[in-house]
Design a protein around this motif. Structure first.
Motif, PDB file in Angstrom:
ATOM      1  N   LEU A 234       0.691  -1.165   0.025  1.00  0.00           N
ATOM      2  CA  LEU A 234      -0.035   0.165  -0.055  1.00  0.00           C
ATOM      3  C   LEU A 234       0.901   1.211  -0.007  1.00  0.00           C
ATOM      4  N   VAL A 283      -5.740  -5.113   0.380  1.00  0.00           N
ATOM      5  CA  VAL A 283      -4.931  -4.566  -0.417  1.00  0.00           C
ATOM      6  C   VAL A 283      -4.564  -5.633  -1.837  1.00  0.00           C
ATOM      7  N   ILE A 286      -7.062  -3.654  -4.045  1.00  0.00           N
ATOM      8  CA  ILE A 286      -6.735  -2.296  -4.243  1.00  0.00           C
ATOM      9  C   ILE A 286      -5.493  -2.397  -5.303  1.00  0.00           C
TER      10      ILE A 286
END
Lengths: 787, 116
Positions: A234, A283, A286
């Motif tokens: 991230l 994540v 994402i």
């Protein structure tokens, strides 16, 4: 320009010079690594030399017993083992509740050695597993730091890790616990992750998942990895460092890692259902969204891309909000929001003391004090900030990972003393980087100012300055790949080039300024750095020898007439082993459960696994109740013997009287008639004449101090430093069967119920039996006849 | 006016996406097809689980994760084989494919063990 011509003319001699130097450097670093491994192994042998080759503490005895079972019965029996000699009458499913990594590793080593006809016993293998794996861990630290900053930093970090006292404390010879293997697995997994990130090779991604599987097998702390790596991904995405290598490093790890983690029976479906793993899935999603956005951006024109963005934002936002709302409702519906108790107490340090007293009572779960930082990492405590700054110049993917690792591990080590162990490798890596960089600066200034060597050094300086002129962006790794296309002599030279050009932080002027340190001050600073290292070594050896080598099952003390050895624990377990029946049940506080099952081979009621709070609270209530009530509770559990640890005669401070308040608290948490203020006089815990009558009548007091006044006539308790309150009393429901030489362990037997009841009790018994015979007919046999 | 132009824009967007995608090479399109097939299989399994219930949860988990896993690995292969990707230009495509096969082997070994 004239400079490249001179460099091209000098390239042949420089090439051979470089290869010779690099070959010499390679051989030297190999031997240094070997020596580091030997040092890591031997510094942990103090306890074997000072005491004997024995397993330490409490938890290792359980692991030792499991390894013995594995060695005797093979892996299928081990996997399906239901242990009925502990947590009587519940038993424990060993196959499903133990982290098998450590026992399987030691079992494999034992089997391998025995098949080679080297007849080592299981105990020897168990005792020496930890030092061997600490040598492996220091080699893994070398590999990890080499990926971040180069060989020099790697060797320094490996040397620091081999000796850091925090790691020694959990991996001495004899400390056969999960962390012995888990720290090696942790560092190795991080190394493979960084290697995949740097090279983008799917092969290393596979190895990374397998190393992560080994970590999941070994320790519950694997949740640190599966949360740190997503955090780093991230961070890379947010700081604009997204690249395809990041995708290759992370996405296979999540899928393969989750599947592998679910394979381990302890974790099972928790790998997809507990909040500890949700960060990785989030994540993952994402990352895919970001990768898709980059892909679309690559194939569309900018105007079209803007249109795409507005379309997606307007449509996708509504869908996203709906999905997130559903997810939040799911998570919030569980009372602990899906986290386990231990993880919650890490995030909110006050959680355990409010809700789960057992977690709060373990001494390893307390926050550390400031002096413990200096004791455990010593000199590294102030080298770490220097290392963090060195990681920022230049900032690469791997050095940002190191910074994140150290920031999170510092926070967690501040919450729980046990997690200083996870902080130690991060501290060693950053300090290794800092030390190596400062050595570089000083030795370079010395080299540049010594006559005769400066001519060849000029050529080096030109090479590095031309190389630094090319370095524009922040990712050092793309630099490296460009360089390798220019010249590829060997891997070591690649690292050396990288090391040289990183230090002046991409500015030739700064390089010249740094190199111009005066000669005498650099020599002095170099000597001071070496002195610093010497202080560190002296402290580590002292800590290993004096502080962390005590096996805690054998105690020693020095007095004017020599060395006293207190071997009371093994004496008591030996007595139990030889003087009781195989099926007799022994009740004690949960600290001693593992040792009792392993050494005395008797069934226990509660042990160190502490998975069942109510069962422990039952034992705690029994210890806090008067004799009659305690006899009843123990009789209902089929207990035959009760074991207490008492340190009042010799001054042993971790005895049961000092732990007694925890027994009261835990028992009172489940059985409300046990109230802690009943045992305190004015809020103070005392056992002298001012103690409360509840305290003076409870079982723990009586079993600890029975006949204690016979030792010195006054009953002076050396730990509490007072005379005891009630000195002359008899036991009505228990009888003393064994007390060890220094009165440290005392074993009592439950008196059997009387055969005949005469006199007054008969009348009251007939009354009660006629009144309640219908309900209690089956239970009259077990009723206490003394009422 | 806004609506009409946005409709035109959407149409233009889809056309440009189509034309840009048609320009990719054939082997990359095959890999994309494989990825789409794997994701589609995973979706079918999820729909089946929603209809029938998730009782042997380990079977469901291993089935879905093997589909997702092989899709992810195929995307990694596509990244490594793509000639427009400058980071991987000295990686021979045979090596990339061998890595892909190895990783799939490990994934399916683990998956079959977990299938139950």
């Amino acid at each position: 320009m004239a400079a490249p011509e001179t460099s091209t003319a000098a390239v042949p001699t420089l090439y051979t010079n470089n290869t010779l130097r690099n070959a010499f450097g390679g051989v030297l670093s190999f031997f240094i690594l070997l020596l580091i491994g030997v040092m890591a192994f031997s510094i942990r042998l103090f306890s074997v030399i000072k005491y004997e080759s024995v397993i330490h503490e409490f938890d290792p005895y359980f692991n030792y017993r499991v390894t013995q079972f594995l060695a005797k019965n093979g892996i299928y029996e081990f996997w399906n083992w239901f242990d009925d000699r502990t947590w009587y009458p519940l038993g424990r499913v060993i196959g499903g509740t133990v982290y098998p990594g450590l026992t399987l590793t030691a079992g494999t080593i034992w089997w391998l050695l025995n098949s080679l006809n080297i007849p080592l016993s299981v105990e020897t293998v168990c005792v020496f597993t930890a030092p061997i794996f600490s040598a492996f861990a220091s080699w893994a630290t070398f590999l990890l730091t080499k990926e971040v900053k180069g060989t020099g930093a790697g060797l320094t970090a490996a040397a620091l890790l081999a000796m850091v006292p925090s790691y020694i404390s959990r991996s001495v010879a004899g400390s056969y616990d999960n962390e012995a293997v888990a720290i090696f697995a942790l560092i190795f997994t991080f190394y493979l992750y960084i290697k995949t990130l740097n090279t983008g090779s799917l092969f290393y991604a596979t190895l990374n998942s397998i190393a992560y599987f080994y970590m999941v097998c070994s320790w519950g702390g694997y949740t640190f990895i599966i949360n740190l790596i997503p955090m780093h991904v991230l961070l890379c995405i947010v700081t604009g460092r997204f690249s395809s290598r990041l995708y290759i490093a992370y996405a296979p790890l999540v899928v393969l890692g989750t599947l592998l983690a679910a394979l381990v029976p302890v974790v099972g479906f928790n790998a997809v259902m507990t909040s500890e793993h949700f960060a990785s899935f989030l994540v993952f999603i994402i990352l895919h969204v970001v990768a898709f956005v980059y892909y679309i951006k690559g194939i569309l024109s900018p105007k079209m891309f803007k249109v795409a963005v507005t379309l997606v934002v307007s449509v996708g936002l509504a869908v996203c909000c709906a999905v997130i709302a559903v997810l939040i409702a799911l998570v919030a519906s569980s009372p602990t929001k899906g986290w386990s108790g231990r993880s919650l107490s890490l995030l909110d340090p006050t959680y355990a003391s409010k809700y789960i007293p057992i977690i709060a009572s373990v001494s390893e779960h307390q926050p550390p004090t400031w002096p413990s930082y200096f004791m455990d990492i010593n000199v590294l405590a102030f080298l770490v900030p220097a290392g963090i700054i060195a990681c920022f110049s230049p900032l690469s993917d791997s050095s940002s990972f190191v910074v994140l690792y150290i920031a999170t591990s510092v926070y967690f080590s501040g919450v729980m003393v046990r997690l200083m162990l996870v902080f130690a490798p991060a501290a060693c890596i950053t300090s290794g980087i800092a030390l190596s960089q400062s050595f570089d600066v000083f030795t370079r200034s010395i080299k540049f100012q010594l006559p005769g060597i400066s001519s060849s050094m000029e050529v080096d300086a030109v090479e590095t300055s031309s190389a630094t002129a090319e370095a524009q962006n922040d990712a050092v790794k793309t630099e490296k790949s460009e360089e390798t296309s220019k010249n590829r002599p060997s891997k070591k030279s690649k690292k050396k080039e990288k090391e040289k050009e990183e230090k002046p932080s991409t500015k030739a002027k700064a390089e010249k300024r740094l190199l111009a340190l005066p000669l005498d001050s650099s020599v002095i600073f170099l000597l001071l750095l070496i002195l610093l290292g010497a202080f560190y070594v002296v402290h580590c050896v002292w800590a290993a020898a004096e502080a962390y080598s005590a096996p805690s099952i054998v105690l020693t003390s020095r007095s004017h007439d020599g060395l006293h050895v207190f071997d009371d624990f093994r004496e008591a377990y030996g007595w139990l082993r030889h003087n009781t029946d195989v099926d007799d049940k022994v009740a004690s506080w949960w600290d001693y459960g593992y040792q009792t099952t392993a050494m005395a081979n008797r069934t226990v009621i509660v042990d160190n696994n502490t998975w069942n709070n109510t069962h422990i609270a039952t034992v705690g209530t029994a210890m806090s109740s008067p004799e009659k009530a305690a006899w009843e509770i123990f009789h209902s559990l089929d207990v035959k013997y009760v074991l207490v640890v008492f340190g009042g005669l010799v001054g042993y401070p971790s005895d049961d009287i000092n732990k007694f308040l925890w027994m009261v608290r835990i028992g009172g948490g489940v059985f409300p008639h046990i109230k802690e203020p009943d045992y305190l006089r004015d809020g103070q815990y005392r056992i002298d004449s001012q103690a409360t009558p509840t305290m003076l009548n409870c079982l723990m007091y009586k079993l600890s101090y029975y006949r204690f006044v016979e030792t010195d006539g006054k009953g002076f308790d050396r730990v509490r430093q007072t005379e005891i309150g009630k000195k002359y009393f008899k036991l009505t429901h228990f009888e003393e069967v064994f007390t060890t030489h220094h009165w440290m362990v005392r074993i009592y037997k439950l008196k059997p119920p009387k055969n005949r009841i005469r006199g007054k009790t008969k009348k009251s018994k007939s009354k009660t039996s006629s009144a309640s015979s219908r309900g209690k007919r089956s239970g009259t046999g077990k009723k206490n006849p003394w009422q | 006016m806004g609506r009409a132009s946005s409709k035109e824009d959407v149409g233009a967007l889809f056309r440009s996406l189509r034309s840009a995608y048609a320009a990719t090479t054939l082997n990359l399109k095959i890999i994309d097809l494989y990825v789409g097939f794997a994701i589609f299989t995973a979706l079918i399994q999820v729909v089946y689980m929603v209809m029938v219930g998730s009782f042997p949860f380990n079977s469901f988990l291993s089935g879905v994760l093997s589909c997702v896993g092989t899709a992810v690995l195929a995307v990694c292969l596509r990244i490594q084989v793509n000639k427009e990707n400058k980071e991987f230009k000295d990686l021979p495509p045979e090596r990339a494919f061998a890595d892909f096969v190895l990783c799939n082997l490990v994934l399916h070994l683990v998956m079959i063990n977990f299938l139950g």
